[in-house]
Design a protein around this motif. Structure first.
Motif, PDB file in Angstrom:
ATOM      1  N   ALA A  18      -2.506  11.988  -5.685  1.00  0.00           N
ATOM      2  CA  ALA A  18      -2.476  11.215  -4.448  1.00  0.00           C
ATOM      3  C   ALA A  18      -3.830  10.567  -4.221  1.00  0.00           C
ATOM      4  O   ALA A  18      -4.873  11.155  -4.519  1.00  0.00           O
ATOM      5  CB  ALA A  18      -2.137  12.129  -3.261  1.00  0.00           C
ATOM      6  N   THR A  76      -1.337   6.013   1.700  1.00  0.00           N
ATOM      7  CA  THR A  76      -1.412   6.977   0.611  1.00  0.00           C
ATOM      8  C   THR A  76      -0.419   6.634  -0.485  1.00  0.00           C
ATOM      9  O   THR A  76       0.746   6.367  -0.212  1.00  0.00           O
ATOM     10  CB  THR A  76      -1.111   8.404   1.129  1.00  0.00           C
ATOM     11  OG1 THR A  76      -2.186   8.845   1.947  1.00  0.00           O
ATOM     12  CG2 THR A  76      -0.950   9.382  -0.027  1.00  0.00           C
ATOM     13  N   TYR A  87      -5.978  15.555   0.463  1.00  0.00           N
ATOM     14  CA  TYR A  87      -5.915  15.616  -0.989  1.00  0.00           C
ATOM     15  C   TYR A  87      -6.679  16.819  -1.518  1.00  0.00           C
ATOM     16  O   TYR A  87      -6.268  17.449  -2.492  1.00  0.00           O
ATOM     17  CB  TYR A  87      -6.478  14.331  -1.605  1.00  0.00           C
ATOM     18  CG  TYR A  87      -5.888  13.052  -1.046  1.00  0.00           C
ATOM     19  CD1 TYR A  87      -4.597  13.031  -0.515  1.00  0.00           C
ATOM     20  CD2 TYR A  87      -6.622  11.872  -1.011  1.00  0.00           C
ATOM     21  CE1 TYR A  87      -4.061  11.867   0.009  1.00  0.00           C
ATOM     22  CE2 TYR A  87      -6.089  10.704  -0.498  1.00  0.00           C
ATOM     23  CZ  TYR A  87      -4.810  10.705   0.020  1.00  0.00           C
ATOM     24  OH  TYR A  87      -4.280   9.559   0.537  1.00  0.00           O
ATOM     25  N   TRP A 132      -7.262   1.327   3.541  1.00  0.00           N
ATOM     26  CA  TRP A 132      -7.739   2.065   4.707  1.00  0.00           C
ATOM     27  C   TRP A 132      -8.305   1.092   5.725  1.00  0.00           C
ATOM     28  O   TRP A 132      -8.906   0.073   5.394  1.00  0.00           O
ATOM     29  CB  TRP A 132      -8.795   3.103   4.304  1.00  0.00           C
ATOM     30  CG  TRP A 132      -9.897   2.578   3.434  1.00  0.00           C
ATOM     31  CD1 TRP A 132     -11.090   2.053   3.818  1.00  0.00           C
ATOM     32  CD2 TRP A 132      -9.904   2.518   1.999  1.00  0.00           C
ATOM     33  NE1 TRP A 132     -11.839   1.685   2.729  1.00  0.00           N
ATOM     34  CE2 TRP A 132     -11.145   1.945   1.600  1.00  0.00           C
ATOM     35  CE3 TRP A 132      -8.975   2.893   1.021  1.00  0.00           C
ATOM     36  CZ2 TRP A 132     -11.465   1.752   0.271  1.00  0.00           C
ATOM     37  CZ3 TRP A 132      -9.306   2.689  -0.305  1.00  0.00           C
ATOM     38  CH2 TRP A 132     -10.539   2.135  -0.672  1.00  0.00           C
ATOM     39  N   ASN A 161      -0.210   6.358   7.134  1.00  0.00           N
ATOM     40  CA  ASN A 161      -0.799   7.453   7.900  1.00  0.00           C
ATOM     41  C   ASN A 161      -1.551   6.891   9.095  1.00  0.00           C
ATOM     42  O   ASN A 161      -2.483   6.106   8.931  1.00  0.00           O
ATOM     43  CB  ASN A 161      -1.763   8.255   7.030  1.00  0.00           C
ATOM     44  CG  ASN A 161      -1.180   8.541   5.661  1.00  0.00           C
ATOM     45  OD1 ASN A 161      -0.083   9.063   5.562  1.00  0.00           O
ATOM     46  ND2 ASN A 161      -1.897   8.165   4.614  1.00  0.00           N
ATOM     47  N   THR A 221      -5.786   7.322  -1.517  1.00  0.00           N
ATOM     48  CA  THR A 221      -5.677   6.312  -0.482  1.00  0.00           C
ATOM     49  C   THR A 221      -5.999   4.963  -1.099  1.00  0.00           C
ATOM     50  O   THR A 221      -7.090   4.760  -1.633  1.00  0.00           O
ATOM     51  CB  THR A 221      -6.633   6.613   0.685  1.00  0.00           C
ATOM     52  OG1 THR A 221      -6.283   7.879   1.241  1.00  0.00           O
ATOM     53  CG2 THR A 221      -6.515   5.546   1.768  1.00  0.00           C
ATOM     54  N   ARG A 254     -10.176   6.755   5.559  1.00  0.00           N
ATOM     55  CA  ARG A 254     -10.171   7.234   4.171  1.00  0.00           C
ATOM     56  C   ARG A 254     -10.670   8.676   4.094  1.00  0.00           C
ATOM     57  O   ARG A 254     -10.124   9.494   3.335  1.00  0.00           O
ATOM     58  CB  ARG A 254     -11.060   6.320   3.328  1.00  0.00           C
ATOM     59  CG  ARG A 254     -11.081   6.672   1.846  1.00  0.00           C
ATOM     60  CD  ARG A 254     -11.965   5.704   1.085  1.00  0.00           C
ATOM     61  NE  ARG A 254     -12.047   6.049  -0.316  1.00  0.00           N
ATOM     62  CZ  ARG A 254     -12.769   5.379  -1.202  1.00  0.00           C
ATOM     63  NH1 ARG A 254     -13.463   4.328  -0.820  1.00  0.00           N
ATOM     64  NH2 ARG A 254     -12.805   5.762  -2.463  1.00  0.00           N
ATOM     65  N   SER A 263       2.839  10.131  10.168  1.00  0.00           N
ATOM     66  CA  SER A 263       2.959   9.673   8.783  1.00  0.00           C
ATOM     67  C   SER A 263       4.405   9.292   8.507  1.00  0.00           C
ATOM     68  O   SER A 263       5.325  10.059   8.824  1.00  0.00           O
ATOM     69  CB  SER A 263       2.526  10.770   7.801  1.00  0.00           C
ATOM     70  OG  SER A 263       1.161  11.084   7.958  1.00  0.00           O
ATOM     71  N   CYS A 313       0.550  13.394   5.447  1.00  0.00           N
ATOM     72  CA  CYS A 313       0.826  12.212   4.633  1.00  0.00           C
ATOM     73  C   CYS A 313       1.408  12.599   3.279  1.00  0.00           C
ATOM     74  O   CYS A 313       2.290  11.907   2.758  1.00  0.00           O
ATOM     75  CB  CYS A 313      -0.428  11.351   4.473  1.00  0.00           C
ATOM     76  SG  CYS A 313      -1.675  11.975   3.332  1.00  0.00           S
ATOM     77  N   ASP A 355      -7.960  11.138   5.173  1.00  0.00           N
ATOM     78  CA  ASP A 355      -6.928  11.221   4.142  1.00  0.00           C
ATOM     79  C   ASP A 355      -7.388  12.118   2.998  1.00  0.00           C
ATOM     80  O   ASP A 355      -6.620  12.930   2.474  1.00  0.00           O
ATOM     81  CB  ASP A 355      -6.614   9.823   3.591  1.00  0.00           C
ATOM     82  CG  ASP A 355      -5.536   9.098   4.386  1.00  0.00           C
ATOM     83  OD1 ASP A 355      -4.992   9.688   5.335  1.00  0.00           O
ATOM     84  OD2 ASP A 355      -5.243   7.937   4.055  1.00  0.00           O
ATOM     85  N   GLU A 356      -8.652  12.008   2.620  1.00  0.00           N
ATOM     86  CA  GLU A 356      -9.174  12.773   1.490  1.00  0.00           C
ATOM     87  C   GLU A 356      -9.209  14.275   1.775  1.00  0.00           C
ATOM     88  O   GLU A 356      -9.160  15.087   0.849  1.00  0.00           O
ATOM     89  CB  GLU A 356     -10.563  12.268   1.109  1.00  0.00           C
ATOM     90  CG  GLU A 356     -10.530  10.908   0.429  1.00  0.00           C
ATOM     91  CD  GLU A 356     -11.904  10.339   0.155  1.00  0.00           C
ATOM     92  OE1 GLU A 356     -12.883  10.843   0.756  1.00  0.00           O
ATOM     93  OE2 GLU A 356     -12.001   9.390  -0.639  1.00  0.00           O
TER      94      GLU A 356
END
Length: 260
Positions: free
Chosen positions: A58, A51, A76, A63, A136, A60, A69, A122, A83, A72-73
């Protein structure tokens, strides 16, 4: 993927990775895959995302897989999660078991656990600049990242911080940094879709994110693709895509629970 060679150091492997990568996008993704392999232990690969946090945004930038990915989203979209905490506050964040986690509210833990993941680790990178970043790691096993694994991850992030710092410096300033643009575009589409669901269902941001992530999971379609289909349906023919809506409060007016 670089082969595991016990005779070479992590720095040697990263340097070889830089030399062998076609471009910075390729390097960042290979770095994420390499990191996942290095940190998993016990012969199993973890999921890994890198990240980047810059100018209050923010994304990614590397990945190990599409699944990494996607999860992670989720953070966000909710504007919170391990993270983001690790990058913003420059500290390690450990989630032993998502089913027992409530630091970022139930929506984050539920959404990530719905992808079959149970534990998260993280760790911040030392970039020595205005940009911040975090490594992450996700695993399907609860309590995967014990103290031994965490210690290994700390040493690893220290070793690769310089290489990542150089990669991010070029990626941020190079017009050809397609991975950054693609990630930002994906984030924008998801944010717009969240706003559409909020307006249609008159629900909170957290409820809207849950609607989209559940639709993604139930249909086995990537979150950004679900978001794009909803945005396209509103911007194009005007026919709204149907999603399951959040549970209605007992005293709520039924007419207010549906999209207009």
């Amino acid at each position: 993927m670089l082969p595991a060679d016990s005779t070479s150091t992590t720095i040697d492997r990263i340097q070889n990775l830089i030399l062998e990568s076609a471009d910075f996008e390729d390097f960042l993704n290979e770095l994420a895959r390499f990191s996942a392999h290095q940190m998993a232990g016990d012969g199993d690969d973890a999921l890994c995302g890198i990240t980047l946090l810059r100018e209050r945004k923010a994304l990614t930038i590397g990945w190990s897989s599409d699944a990494a990915r996607e999860v992670d989203e989720i953070q966000y979209s909710l504007a919170q999660g391990p993270c983001l905490t690790a990058a913003e506050e420059d500290r390690e964040v450990h989630v032993p078991d998502l089913l027992e986690e409530n630091r970022w509210g139930p929506d984050y833990a539920t959404a990530v656990a719905s992808h079959g993941l149970r534990s998260v680790l993280s760790l911040p990178f030392n970039l020595e600049g205005e940009a911040k970043a975090a490594l992450n790691l996700y695993s399907e096993a609860p309590y995967k990242f014990d103290e031994r694994a965490a210690d290994r991850a700390r040493g690893y992030t220290r070793e690769v911080s310089q290489a990542l710092r150089l990669a991010i410096r070029f990626a941020l300033h190079a017009d050809s940094a397609k991975n950054l643009r693609a990630a930002m575009e994906s984030r924008t589409v998801i944010d717009i879709a969240v706003g559409i669901v909020m307006a249609q269902s008159r629900c909170s941001q957290e409820d809207a994110v849950r609607v989209l992530t559940e639709a993604s999971s139930n249909r086995n379609v990537k979150l950004r693709d679900i978001a794009k289909s909803l945005v396209d349906s509103v911007d194009g023919a005007g026919t709204l895509t149907h999603f399951e809506e959040p549970a209605q409060d007992p005293g709520q007016d039924p007419g207010r629970s549906r999209a207009g």
